[in-house]
Design a protein around this motif. Structure first.
Motif, mmCIF file in Angstrom:
data_model
loop_
_atom_site.group_PDB
_atom_site.id
_atom_site.type_symbol
_atom_site.label_atom_id
_atom_site.label_comp_id
_atom_site.label_asym_id
_atom_site.label_seq_id
_atom_site.Cartn_x
_atom_site.Cartn_y
_atom_site.Cartn_z
ATOM 1 N N LEU A 417 4.073 17.763 18.203
ATOM 2 C CA LEU A 417 4.236 18.207 19.582
ATOM 3 C C LEU A 417 4.254 17.029 20.544
ATOM 4 O O LEU A 417 5.053 16.984 21.482
ATOM 5 C CB LEU A 417 3.113 19.175 19.948
ATOM 6 N N ASN A 418 3.379 16.072 20.315
ATOM 7 C CA ASN A 418 3.281 14.920 21.200
ATOM 8 C C ASN A 418 4.593 14.139 21.254
ATOM 9 O O ASN A 418 5.033 13.713 22.322
ATOM 10 C CB ASN A 418 2.156 14.012 20.709
ATOM 11 N N VAL A 419 5.205 13.942 20.096
ATOM 12 C CA VAL A 419 6.480 13.227 20.029
ATOM 13 C C VAL A 419 7.534 13.949 20.869
ATOM 14 O O VAL A 419 8.264 13.339 21.649
ATOM 15 C CB VAL A 419 6.945 13.078 18.568
ATOM 16 N N THR A 425 11.568 17.263 25.047
ATOM 17 C CA THR A 425 12.234 18.299 24.246
ATOM 18 C C THR A 425 11.260 19.311 23.645
ATOM 19 O O THR A 425 11.654 20.094 22.788
ATOM 20 C CB THR A 425 13.044 17.653 23.108
ATOM 21 N N ALA A 426 10.011 19.308 24.081
ATOM 22 C CA ALA A 426 9.026 20.229 23.498
ATOM 23 C C ALA A 426 9.423 21.682 23.703
ATOM 24 O O ALA A 426 9.297 22.509 22.791
ATOM 25 C CB ALA A 426 7.643 19.968 24.086
ATOM 26 N N GLY A 427 9.894 22.019 24.895
ATOM 27 C CA GLY A 427 10.291 23.398 25.167
ATOM 28 C C GLY A 427 11.456 23.831 24.305
ATOM 29 O O GLY A 427 11.486 24.948 23.776
ATOM 30 N N TRP A 442 -5.053 26.097 16.685
ATOM 31 C CA TRP A 442 -5.366 25.662 18.047
ATOM 32 C C TRP A 442 -5.457 26.857 18.995
ATOM 33 O O TRP A 442 -6.355 26.939 19.834
ATOM 34 C CB TRP A 442 -4.294 24.703 18.575
ATOM 35 N N MET A 443 -4.546 27.797 18.839
ATOM 36 C CA MET A 443 -4.505 28.955 19.729
ATOM 37 C C MET A 443 -5.732 29.852 19.570
ATOM 38 O O MET A 443 -6.123 30.565 20.494
ATOM 39 C CB MET A 443 -3.233 29.780 19.484
ATOM 40 N N SER A 451 -5.950 24.809 23.750
ATOM 41 C CA SER A 451 -5.028 25.935 23.594
ATOM 42 C C SER A 451 -4.188 26.132 24.854
ATOM 43 O O SER A 451 -2.972 26.348 24.791
ATOM 44 C CB SER A 451 -5.801 27.221 23.260
ATOM 45 N N GLY A 452 -4.829 26.033 26.016
ATOM 46 C CA GLY A 452 -4.107 26.170 27.277
ATOM 47 C C GLY A 452 -3.139 25.030 27.507
ATOM 48 O O GLY A 452 -2.020 25.230 27.988
ATOM 49 N N TYR A 453 -3.574 23.841 27.134
ATOM 50 C CA TYR A 453 -2.716 22.689 27.355
ATOM 51 C C TYR A 453 -1.502 22.719 26.436
ATOM 52 O O TYR A 453 -0.383 22.418 26.853
ATOM 53 C CB TYR A 453 -3.501 21.391 27.156
ATOM 54 N N ILE A 454 -1.714 23.089 25.173
ATOM 55 C CA ILE A 454 -0.593 23.176 24.231
ATOM 56 C C ILE A 454 0.407 24.226 24.700
ATOM 57 O O ILE A 454 1.622 24.020 24.641
ATOM 58 C CB ILE A 454 -1.114 23.498 22.813
ATOM 59 N N SER A 455 -0.096 25.351 25.179
ATOM 60 C CA SER A 455 0.796 26.397 25.687
ATOM 61 C C SER A 455 1.625 25.886 26.859
ATOM 62 O O SER A 455 2.821 26.193 26.973
ATOM 63 C CB SER A 455 -0.013 27.624 26.121
ATOM 64 N N SER A 456 1.004 25.097 27.725
ATOM 65 C CA SER A 456 1.741 24.559 28.868
ATOM 66 C C SER A 456 2.813 23.574 28.417
ATOM 67 O O SER A 456 3.894 23.487 29.016
ATOM 68 C CB SER A 456 0.785 23.871 29.850
ATOM 69 N N MET A 457 2.542 22.832 27.361
ATOM 70 C CA MET A 457 3.505 21.868 26.845
ATOM 71 C C MET A 457 4.737 22.555 26.262
ATOM 72 O O MET A 457 5.846 22.011 26.288
ATOM 73 C CB MET A 457 2.846 20.994 25.774
#
Length: 475
Positions: A417-419, A425-427, A442-443, A451-457
């Motif tokens: 995800l970080n990459v 291009t995460a979305g 994580w979720m 979990s909230g941050y990953i969802s935002s990404m």
């Protein structure tokens, strides 16, 4: 954007922005003046005369930001430097010089008409880094590409300027605002139509019909008193007034304007954080919109993201509201080491933007470099960034109750995800990432920050983060 408090005599005070960045780093997620009181019958001193565009062909230009250049002479690759790099936010400092050489080479091959560097030119404002970078920019200009720069929050009066020798960080010279305008005189300041008396902002004609409003949004006058560089930004009221005068002159010359600043005009993350967006962003947005300025190029946040106000697909309360775009180009110093390739069509006033990775491999091959990391830089840089993300995620999960296998699965997902996130291009790749086993783990942490941050990404957007076409207003 992180300076590790190791082997120096300067205790570091953490601003909210630095504290947030450190939290994210733990899991490797982030990342001569003119009179300004002018009248219509008293044009700006030094203003260019009215001209008709000499060419109707589209103009090619680039924007890069957060180069964080570190002069190779300031580090020996020893333990202090390696510790600094490993605890940082993903900057490819060991190959800082090679990255800039590759940019010089790219400009020689592709020959853009001009190059914009929108702040954080150096790692921490080291005088030797500024001097060497200016020398590289001179070579770019000799190749036929003009260069325009503004400072970022790392560049001036920075008490964190350091060199690295053995197991020690050593305080080294930094530069002042006066030094900056002298060192970079040929990269915007000497060509300026107007200079703001209250900041290092200036207005320049980059090509017929296209002017650049280079805004100094950084705050640095108290850095030495504070003992650390102030990271948040703002545009002074007097500078906003000066902008109006610049727009008035552009209107008289029938020119369009692209606005450039280091800090972001709009929020590029749904997380509630300070320090990235201008402190007075609402006031600035209102002023820019009133002046008909609808495109801003920024950096600072290190990730690739394009935002519009009002957002794409959103209906404004007033249908006459001018949509304003803020393109935050990802940090040149961080994977995928990219910049924005842009064009301007003087007939239609259309501007295009898309990301392009710097050609390190081409530069290395053309210069008979034998370092395999440079000859295969794209894969090397992505692997290095991915491994760093994985290791920091594992460190973050060290004391959790997850099994070792689950921790590894979660760290792999975070690494992937970080990459994508930094590349913008995460979305687009959200479905594949959400299918990874670690995602659901994580979720399941419903009350956790991650979990909230990953969802935002992974939140989808109608607007692409890596490409844009927009028509500039004619002033």
């Amino acid at each position: 954007m992180i300076f590790p408090a190791k082997r120096n005599d300067f205790p570091l005070k953490k601003s909210p922005l630095i504290a947030f960045t450190i939290l994210l780093a733990a899991v490797s997620i982030l990342p001569g003046c003119k009179d300004t009181n002018l009248s219509s019958d008293a044009p700006l001193e030094g203003a260019v005369p009215a001209v008709i565009a000499s060419s109707t062909s589209p103009v090619s230009f680039w924007v890069a930001t957060d180069t964080h250049y570190l002069n190779k002479s300031l580090q020996d690759g020893g333990p202090a430097f390696q510790s600094y790099v490993n605890s940082g936010d993903g900057k490819m400092l060991p190959y800082s010089d090679e990255l800039m050489e590759a940019l010089v080479h790219d400009a020689e091959l592709k020959k853009p008409q001009f190059l914009i560097l929108s702040g954080d030119l150096t790692n921490n404002g080291e005088a030797d880094s500024h001097k060497e970078l200016a020398a590289k920019l001179k070579r770019i200009e000799k190749q036929g590409t003009s260069v325009y720069v503004i400072p970022g929050n790392h560049d001036l009066f920075n008490p964190w300027a350091r060199s690295f020798k053995g197991d020690k960080q050593i305080v080294t010279d930094h530069i002042t605002s006066k030094d900056f305008t002298e060192l970079y005189a040929d990269y915007g300041y000497n060509e300026a139509i107007s200079k703001d008396t209250n900041s290092l902002s200036y207005l320049v004609e980059a090509s017929p019909g296209l002017w650049l409003l280079m805004i100094d949004s950084s705050q640095y006058v108290n850095n030495e008193k504070y003992g650390f560089p102030q990271t948040d930004g703002r545009i002074l009221p007097a500078t906003l007034s000066w902008i109006k005068d610049c727009v008035k002159l552009a209107s008289e010359q029938h020119a369009s304007i692209v606005t450039v600043m280091h800090h972001n005009l709009l929020s590029h993350t749904s997380m509630s954080v300070s320090g990235f967006k201008l402190n007075n962003s609402q006031e600035t947005m209102a002023a820019l919109r009133q002046d008909g300025l609808n495109l801003v190029l920024s950096g600072h946040i290190h990730m690739q993201d394009i935002r519009r106000d009002p957002a794409a697909g959103q209906t404004a309360a007033d249908s006459n509201v001018l949509p304003v775009y803020d393109i935050a180009t990802s940090a040149f110093a961080v994977n995928p080491h990219q910049y924005g390739e842009m064009t301007f069509d003087p007939q239609s006033r259309k501007v295009t933007y898309h990301t392009a990775s710097v050609g390190v491999e081409q530069w290395a091959a053309d210069n008979e470099i034998t370092d395999p990391n440079l000859l295969h830089f794209k894969a090397y840089a992505e692997q290095s960034f991915s491994e760093s993300s994985y290791n920091k995620a594992m460190k973050n999960l060290k004391d959790s109750s997850f099994s070792e296998a689950d921790k590894q699965s979660m760290a792999r997902m975070m690494s992937e995800l970080n990459v994508k996130y930094f590349a913008g291009t995460a979305g687009t790749d959200a479905e594949a990432i959400q299918a990874m086993p670690g995602y659901q783990l994580w979720m399941n942490q419903k009350e956790g920050f991650m979990s909230g941050y990953i969802s935002s990404m992974l939140k989808p957007k109608e607007q692409s983060n890596i490409a844009l076409e927009v028509t500039l207003t004619t002033q």
